[in-house]
Design an enzyme around this catalytic site. Structure first.
Site, short mmCIF file in Angstrom:
data_model
loop_
_atom_site.label_atom_id
_atom_site.label_comp_id
_atom_site.label_asym_id
_atom_site.label_seq_id
_atom_site.Cartn_x
_atom_site.Cartn_y
_atom_site.Cartn_z
N LYS A 52 37.63 32.30 42.99
CA LYS A 52 39.09 32.67 42.83
C LYS A 52 39.92 32.04 44.07
CE LYS A 52 38.19 36.45 39.61
NZ LYS A 52 37.80 37.81 39.35
N GLN A 96 38.22 43.26 42.29
CA GLN A 96 36.90 42.78 41.66
C GLN A 96 36.27 43.76 41.14
OE1 GLN A 96 36.66 39.48 41.13
NE2 GLN A 96 34.45 39.79 40.00
N ASP A 119 45.06 40.78 36.49
CA ASP A 119 43.75 40.84 35.40
C ASP A 119 44.05 41.31 34.09
OD1 ASP A 119 41.24 40.16 36.38
OD2 ASP A 119 41.40 41.66 37.64
N1 GUN Z 1 34.61 41.39 37.09
C1 GUN Z 1 34.03 40.65 35.97
N2 GUN Z 1 35.14 40.06 35.55
C2 GUN Z 1 36.32 40.40 36.01
C3 GUN Z 1 37.52 39.95 36.15
O1 GUN Z 1 37.99 39.23 35.12
N3 GUN Z 1 38.26 40.75 36.93
C4 GUN Z 1 37.80 41.38 37.80
N4 GUN Z 1 38.75 42.14 38.60
N5 GUN Z 1 36.63 41.69 37.87
C5 GUN Z 1 35.69 41.11 37.06
#
Ligand code: GUN
Length: 283
Positions: A52, A96, A119
């Site tokens: 990211k 996350q 998200d």
């Molecule tokens: N953990 C697995 N996929 C995601 C996601 O798309 N966003 C976040 N914040 N955590 C995750």
């Protein structure tokens, strides 16, 4: 022989478009910033968070990294989120998941300002999706809609079967397909006639979380097959929820693993960050 939906290429196209838009906005004095919070050092999470940050750097989005120790308390995490909510320089906040067991994920998600919830997990954004209002949408299902649209696959009037009912993928996916005027069936681990339902799908979206579970017998001739799964098989090779070599000859379109749905999640996250910035700075 199916057409292969090239998620790597489509995500690269989207990132290129965003890079140009960010550069254009920078010229008129608007910059974009995403705060990325990771609690603990789960290796898979570290890889996702690293990717990211890399995507942000490529597109021209500033990323602020909060790498917090496993022992961080819920109160400490909520205090950081509150501080980021108040900070006008920060447009997007991403925490996350999964979080350590002593932290309540629902409370953390609800603490992020809905306007910065890139998200699309906040109950307000989920509710907006349900009733067809504007809001951030979970990145993986939003990316699947882009894969379908950019491959010129018609959705309206099609029977779409979604396998999986998670808050992050299955449920928002079903709502997005409904919004695109598909007829939607949602299946899950307790569905009794899974094979029968799947073999009626024009568009089959598989987020079952079981490696190579879906074989040719689940797929109608000419169906579009979208595989959300990503696993390592017994030979340490990446595979999806679909037995690709078996299903591909029957399908009209199919996503590979890797290089299908996976790269789209980050592209849509970047898209949400740019949208967050545009609605905060320019209105
Ligand atoms: N953990 C697995 N996929 C995601 C996601 O798309 N966003 C976040 N914040 N955590 C995750």
């Amino acid at each position: 022989m199916a057409n292969i939906i090239d998620g790597k290429q489509i995500s690269a196209d989207i990132k290129e478009e965003l890079k140009q838009e960010v550069a254009r906005l920078k010229e008129v004095g608007h910059s974009c910033c995403l705060a990325v919070i990771q609690v603990g050092s789960d290796p898979a999470s570290s890889v996702y968070v690293g990717n990211k940050k890399k995507a942000c750097a490529y597109i021209g989005i500033e990323s602020l990294a909060y790498e917090l120790p496993e022992e961080t308390t819920e109160e400490e995490l909520l205090a950081i989120i509150e501080q980021l909510n108040q900070d006008d320089h920060v447009h997007g906040i991403l925490c996350q998941l999964p979080l350590p067991k002593h932290i309540n994920e629902d409370r953390v998600i609800a603490a992020i300002s809905p306007e910065k919830d890139v998200d699309g997990f906040h109950p307000q954004n989920v509710g907006a999706l349900v009733i067809g209002q504007k809001g951030f949408v979970s990145c993986t299902p939003a990316g699947i809609i882009q894969l379908l649209k950019r491959s010129n696959i018609d959705i309206a009037g099609k029977h779409c079967v979604v396998i999986g009912r998670s808050n992050i993928v299955g449920k928002p996916m079903a709502l997005l397909m409904l919004r695109e005027n598909a007829t939607v069936t949602v299946c899950h681990s307790k569905t009794s006639n899974l094979k029968e339902l799947c073999s009626q799908a024009d568009i089959l979206i598989v987020a079952i979380g079981k490696p190579r579970f879906i074989g040719a017998e689940y797929v109608k001739d000419g169906a579009v097959v979208i595989d959300v799964g990503i696993h390592r098989d017994e030979n340490n090779k990446l595979c999806g929820d679909v037995r690709y070599e078996e299903v591909e000859p029957k399908a009209s379109y199919i996503t590979p693993v890797p290089g299908g749905v996976g790269p789209m999640t980050i592209a849509m996250l970047m898209n949400n960050c740019v949208e967050a910035m545009k609605s905060s700075d320019l209105c």
